[in-house]
Scaffold this active site. Structure first.
Site: not given
Length: 329
Positions: A117, A141
């Site tokens: 990501t 995350y």
């Protein structure tokens, strides 16, 4: 050769499965169906319901199906949720990925493609952001994904396995053929939430912060069509099969849109207005992030075909409308 797709019943994973099958690949899907759906998996693929951390199961699948490559999508992806539940994210994204990677090494898997990501970059000082920008994640995350990247790097240095880490920017849209799309209830993707609001599935949509250092004060993101992202994975797989060295590459279009610009596009596609409300900033949100994706184009010939915000929104809106009809049956 057979490809194992973890999380292949989810949003991006289900598109990947269709893309691989369209290219003539054999595919096995491993998904625990926590946010994915059995019906989203192409019928030609073999679906196994289970955990990627179940090493007995994973290693049995690898041997039974002759799996030579793994494309790893399984994991949790909501930034604010990760801030509230960091240990859950480290368990599901990092610890489980470690178990999967160990199984891959034990069973002689040749190539591993990891769904990472842009959140690993945090709020980068230079834009567009290239892969040599030092990671500085601002949420558990992003950190959980970066930790898995480091595990891959170190594992590939010690064992005969090569990898591609693909750092996604904001994924949106749906399969243009209408076979799959974002279907998870309570999803936080901006374009999906806006489409749901325009269709009356939600009473309103919140804009989280209007005081960022951006042209209109709202967050700016690089939106990539999910079909282009699936294609990038398949191109990376071909690159590794041809003997390419392990690689970390961005997947984005190189230009961004603000939250308000996206909402205006959804209004145009829907043909009417909807309720937009201003709320405070969310923890972990970067102000702006846009990709430099030259490496993916250069290294494995990735050529996006859906670089158009209106087209992305049209595909997403069409899927959301069809999903509403499916659920009404």
């Amino acid at each position: 050769m057979t490809v194992l797709v973890t999380g292949g019943a989810g949003y991006i994973g289900s598109h990947m499965v269709w893309d691989l099958l369209d290219a003539g690949e054999r595919v096995v899907v491993l998904d625990r169906l926590s946010t994915g759906f059995e019906w989203a998996v192409a019928p030609e693929a073999t679906l196994v319901v289970g955990e990627i951390s179940d090493q007995l199961l994973v290693e049995g699948l690898i041997r039974e199906h002759g799996i030579s490559e793994i494309i790893h999508f399984a994991g949790s992806i909501v930034v604010p949720e990760s801030v509230a539940d960091p240990l859950g994210y480290y368990a599901n994204n990092t610890v489980a990925s470690r178990a999967l990677l160990e199984s891959a090494v034990r069973c002689g898997v040749k190539h591993f493609i990891f769904s990472s990501t842009a959140a690993v970059y945090g709020s980068p000082p230079h834009m567009p952001v290239a892969e040599d920008q030092r990671p500085a994640p601002e949420s558990p995350y992003g950190t959980s994904k970066w930790m898995t990247e480091m595990m891959l790097r170190d594992t590939a240095a010690a064992h005969p396995i090569t990898y591609a880490v693909l750092r996604y920017f904001n994924v949106a849209g749906a399969d243009p053929k209408g076979r799959t799309g974002q279907s998870t209830k309570g999803a936080t993707h901006l374009i999906k939430v806006a489409s749901e609001t325009a269709l009356g599935k939600r009473g309103h949509i919140d804009v989280f912060g209007t005081d960022y250092d951006t042209p209109d004060g709202t967050c700016v993101r690089d939106y990539i069509h999910v079909s282009d992202l699936a294609d990038a994975h398949r191109q990376a797989l071909g690159y590794l099969r041809a003997g390419g060295a392990s690689i970390t590459a961005n997947c984005g279009y190189g230009h961004g849109y603000s939250v308000l610009e996206v909402l205006d596009t959804v209004r145009r596609v829907a043909g009417h207005d909807f309720d937009v409300r201003i709320a405070g900033r969310r923890a972990g949100d970067a102000s702006a992030i846009v990709a430099d994706a030259a490496l993916a184009r250069r290294a494995f010939g990735w050529t996006p075909r859906h670089d158009d915000l209106t087209g992305i929104v049209e595909d997403a809106f069409r899927w959301e409308r069809d999903l509403e009809r499916r659920n009404a049956r």
